[in-house]
Design a protein around this motif. Structure first.
Motif, PDB file in Angstrom:
ATOM      1  N   ASP A   1       0.789  -1.234   0.000  1.00 47.05           N
ATOM      2  CA  ASP A   1       0.000   0.000   0.000  1.00 47.05           C
ATOM      3  C   ASP A   1       0.822   1.286   0.000  1.00 47.05           C
TER       4      ASP A   1
ATOM      5  N   LYS B   1       3.678   0.974  -4.632  1.00 42.85           N
ATOM      6  CA  LYS B   1       4.580   0.326  -5.591  1.00 42.85           C
ATOM      7  C   LYS B   1       3.932   0.192  -6.971  1.00 42.85           C
ATOM      8  N   THR B   2       2.682  -0.240  -6.996  1.00 37.37           N
ATOM      9  CA  THR B   2       1.988  -0.410  -8.278  1.00 37.37           C
ATOM     10  C   THR B   2       1.870   0.927  -8.993  1.00 37.37           C
ATOM     11  N   THR B   3       1.479   1.927  -8.235  1.00 35.13           N
ATOM     12  CA  THR B   3       1.266   3.251  -8.814  1.00 35.13           C
ATOM     13  C   THR B   3       2.557   3.776  -9.435  1.00 35.13           C
TER      14      THR B   3
ATOM     15  N   ARG C   1      -3.690  -0.335 -13.954  1.00 33.85           N
ATOM     16  CA  ARG C   1      -4.544  -0.526 -12.782  1.00 33.85           C
ATOM     17  C   ARG C   1      -6.004  -0.692 -13.126  1.00 33.85           C
TER      18      ARG C   1
ATOM     19  N   ASP D   1       0.815  14.352  -1.092  1.00 36.51           N
ATOM     20  CA  ASP D   1      -0.460  15.065  -1.223  1.00 36.51           C
ATOM     21  C   ASP D   1      -1.377  14.747  -0.048  1.00 36.51           C
TER      22      ASP D   1
HETATM   23  P1  G4P Z   1       1.179  -1.123  -3.452  1.00 32.71           P
HETATM   24  O1  G4P Z   1       1.353  -1.634  -4.853  1.00 32.71           O
HETATM   25  O2  G4P Z   1       2.464  -0.682  -2.831  1.00 32.71           O
HETATM   26  O3  G4P Z   1       0.412  -2.007  -2.552  1.00 32.71           O
HETATM   27  O4  G4P Z   1       0.356   0.251  -3.521  1.00 32.71           O
HETATM   28  P2  G4P Z   1      -0.618   0.823  -4.632  1.00 32.71           P
HETATM   29  O5  G4P Z   1       0.152   1.449  -5.726  1.00 32.71           O
HETATM   30  O6  G4P Z   1      -1.654  -0.204  -4.963  1.00 32.71           O
HETATM   31  O7  G4P Z   1      -1.241   2.009  -3.786  1.00 32.71           O
HETATM   32  C1  G4P Z   1      -1.989   1.772  -2.598  1.00 32.71           C
HETATM   33  C2  G4P Z   1      -3.026   2.833  -2.444  1.00 32.71           C
HETATM   34  O8  G4P Z   1      -2.394   4.104  -2.255  1.00 32.71           O
HETATM   35  C3  G4P Z   1      -3.923   3.013  -3.661  1.00 32.71           C
HETATM   36  O9  G4P Z   1      -5.199   3.410  -3.211  1.00 32.71           O
HETATM   37  C4  G4P Z   1      -3.277   4.147  -4.407  1.00 32.71           C
HETATM   38  O10 G4P Z   1      -4.174   4.825  -5.239  1.00 32.71           O
HETATM   39  C5  G4P Z   1      -2.814   5.011  -3.253  1.00 32.71           C
HETATM   40  N1  G4P Z   1      -1.682   5.879  -3.596  1.00 32.71           N
HETATM   41  C6  G4P Z   1      -0.535   5.554  -4.242  1.00 32.71           C
HETATM   42  N2  G4P Z   1       0.270   6.633  -4.353  1.00 32.71           N
HETATM   43  C7  G4P Z   1      -0.382   7.656  -3.776  1.00 32.71           C
HETATM   44  C8  G4P Z   1      -0.070   9.038  -3.579  1.00 32.71           C
HETATM   45  O11 G4P Z   1       0.967   9.557  -3.965  1.00 32.71           O
HETATM   46  N3  G4P Z   1      -1.017   9.788  -2.916  1.00 32.71           N
HETATM   47  C9  G4P Z   1      -2.185   9.259  -2.478  1.00 32.71           C
HETATM   48  N4  G4P Z   1      -3.030  10.076  -1.863  1.00 32.71           N
HETATM   49  N5  G4P Z   1      -2.506   7.965  -2.649  1.00 32.71           N
HETATM   50  C10 G4P Z   1      -1.620   7.172  -3.284  1.00 32.71           C
HETATM   51  P3  G4P Z   1      -6.406   2.393  -3.044  1.00 32.71           P
HETATM   52  O12 G4P Z   1      -7.548   3.184  -2.555  1.00 32.71           O
HETATM   53  O13 G4P Z   1      -5.972   1.205  -2.235  1.00 32.71           O
HETATM   54  O14 G4P Z   1      -6.625   1.859  -4.471  1.00 32.71           O
HETATM   55  P4  G4P Z   1      -7.327   2.567  -5.708  1.00 32.71           P
HETATM   56  O15 G4P Z   1      -8.737   2.718  -5.316  1.00 32.71           O
HETATM   57  O16 G4P Z   1      -6.653   3.908  -5.922  1.00 32.71           O
HETATM   58  O17 G4P Z   1      -7.091   1.626  -6.829  1.00 32.71           O
END
Ligand code: G4P
Length: 525
Positions: free
Chosen positions: A20, A23-25, A44, A142
């Protein structure tokens, strides 16, 4: 391009993070910058599901990248990037640790609101052991975040690596305004509503440049200046030599989801990250640019089709060039093997990989010959230093349901442990073997495979073991320890003595009582 140029432009790395953290992002943004996917967000857009091993295979349909369950390859800024997967979430296993032995550097991704989390800490132990150069990205700026100094303090004290901030944020959460880059004294403005999140980049003369006062809110600017002064007072400037020795990490701040700070990170990463590093073999150090092919197996993946025992062995190329169909020596057995690359695993537009260079990862067909750590070599008989065994954290005793299948069970356990799917311990005072894994879901896979592939139906029962530690140190103390703790001692597959300690308290006690012994978390032959 010459062989040397091809090798020197490789950047093979892994992302180390807690589930979370993003990493995926970030991976998806990297692919987008590399031109490997057309839209960021594309990967995604699959029902918001997590990005697990199987998802890597689905991305195969995208053009211009080669994807296997182990590596994503794409060109960027004149370099060839190999991003080696570190399975997290439900896939967390020894493979996650082993992936880190196949890379030359790592990107540590942290959630800025949470700081260092457990999985990052565990994976960083492997990086520290190998002195892997690391770069840190503080993600999710953010959102409300810890202060930069608090975050970097955690990296220094918990992860044990000195920090050199390359950027620092101005504001965070709803008030996030951008970052100041110390690389070229510029500010990068955060524009969440723009396509890429990246706004203007403006050059300044330093953190006291009065223009900053015109552009930024006074409160957040004052906070930034205070943090910057603290950082400059307490931390050394970035020194690439220290970075390459794994002593100092460049630190960046940004927001993966808003695509802010990611390009800056990638550009600087490509700039400073090492090309394929020399590797230690027992006989000598092997330089990546040597013309002869060498490599080692760091992962073995069982075929998903249970009718075939065939497996895929993933090889990190350490030197020279791989040519499809070439004959090389499997050093442990002395056998000549022909390297045929499997189509499905290393597809680039579904074509078989024809050539690859030091730094690259190739998947080769394994008829049951390979073990983790095996060396392949074009000419010289070399053996790369083995991949360590990692102290497992989950344990089960194995009971056979059908007594007539004992031979099959033994064979299955032996092969699965050779393949690296589990670690097998034989208690010195009992007949029932103990299985140890680092990810709890591995037990389900093992049970299934013992039954399907070896016809050995068995029952797993939890063992009350806290952790396994290899014993090393003073011989007399080992003998004394053996006398006193024989009920908690076992041998591993190679006959090494392992302490299966029942709880954390006991581990602390024995560490105190036996100062001449080491209770090791990693074991290398
Ligand atoms: P992972 O592979 O490391 O497990 O992480 P992932 O990229 O799936 O990101 C985990 C959650 O954090 C996702 O939300 C993603 O949208 C969010 N996220 C990633 N980078 C940022 C960031 O820079 N800022 C914010 N505010 N959020 C971020 P989610 O609700 O679990 O999934 P989704 O509904 O967006 O798909």
């Amino acid at each position: 391009m010459t062989l040397e140029e091809e090798i020197l432009r490789r950047r093979t790395f892994a992302i180390v993070s807690h589930p979370d953290a993003g990493k995926t992002t970030i991976t998806e943004k990297f692919l987008w910058y590399g031109g490997a996917i057309r839209e960021a967000g594309h990967v995604r857009a699959k029902s918001g599901k997590k990005f697990t091993t199987s998802d890597w295979m689905k991305i195969e349909q995208q053009r211009g990248i080669s994807v296997s369950s182990s590596v994503l390859s794409f060109p960027y800024g004149g370099c060839q990037i190999n991003l080696v997967d570190t399975p997290g979430h439900q896939d967390f296993s020894e493979d996650t640790y082993r992936a880190l032995t196949a890379v030359d550097s790592a990107l540590v991704l942290m959630d800025s609101a949470k700081g260092v989390e457990t999985q990052t800490l565990k994976l960083m132990e492997v990086c520290r052991l190998r002195k892997t150069p690391i770069t840190v990205f503080m993600n999710k700026m953010d959102r409300d975040a810890l202060t930069p100094i608090e975050l970097m303090d955690q990296v220094e004290h918990v992860l044990g690596v000195k920090c050199a901030p390359r950027t620092l944020p101005i504001g965070n959460g709803k008030a996030f305004q951008g970052v100041y880059s110390f690389i070229d004294d510029s500010v990068h403005l955060f524009q969440p509503d723009s396509d890429t999140g990246e706004g203007e980049i403006r050059k300044v003369t330093g953190i006291d440049d009065p223009k900053l006062d015109e552009w930024f809110d006074a409160k957040y600017l004052a906070e930034f200046r205070e943090q910057a002064e603290l950082a400059m007072g307490a931390m050394d400037p970035f020194d690439r030599e220290k970075y390459l020795r794994g002593e100092q990490a460049p630190v960046f701040f940004g927001s993966g989801i808003a695509n802010f700070g990611v390009k800056h990170l990638l550009d600087n990463f490509v700039d400073v990250a090492p090309s394929p590093m020399p590797r230690e073999a027992k006989e000598r150090t092997v330089q990546a640019v040597e013309p002869r092919f060498t490599g080692f197996v760091f992962k073995i993946q069982a075929n998903t089709d249970p009718k075939h025992r065939d497996r895929i062995a993933f090889v990190r190329i350490c030197s020279g060039k791989f040519l499809r169909g070439e004959r090389v020596t499997h050093v442990r057995t002395g056998r000549q093997v022909r390297l045929a690359a499997p189509t499905a695993m290393m597809a680039n537009d579904r074509a078989v990989l024809e050539e690859a260079y030091a730094g690259d990862i190739i998947g080769i067909h394994d008829p049951g010959l390979y073990n983790i750590s095996d060396t392949l070599s074009e000419s010289e008989a070399l053996a790369f230093q083995g991949i360590p065994d990692f102290a497992p954290e989950h344990f089960s005793k194995v009971y056979l349901e059908d007594p007539l299948r004992s031979k099959q069970l033994q064979q299955g356990l032996r092969q699965l442990s050779e393949e690296g799917a589990t670690q097998l311990f034989y208690p010195i005072n009992g007949p029932i073997p103990v299985l140890g894994v680092v990810g709890v879901l591995q037990f389900e896979v093992l049970k299934f495979r013992l039954e399907e592939e070896y016809g050995a139906r068995c029952r797993f029962e939890g063992a009350s073991i806290y952790q396994a530690r290899w014993l090393a140190g003073d011989e007399r103390e080992i003998a004394a320890f053996r006398g006193e703790h024989s009920f908690d001692l076992a041998t591993d597959k190679k006959g090494n003595l392992v302490y299966l300690c029942p709880n954390e308290f006991r581990l602390q006690t024995v560490e105190k009582n036996y100062p001449g012994l080491r209770f090791e978390k990693f074991h290398t032959e």
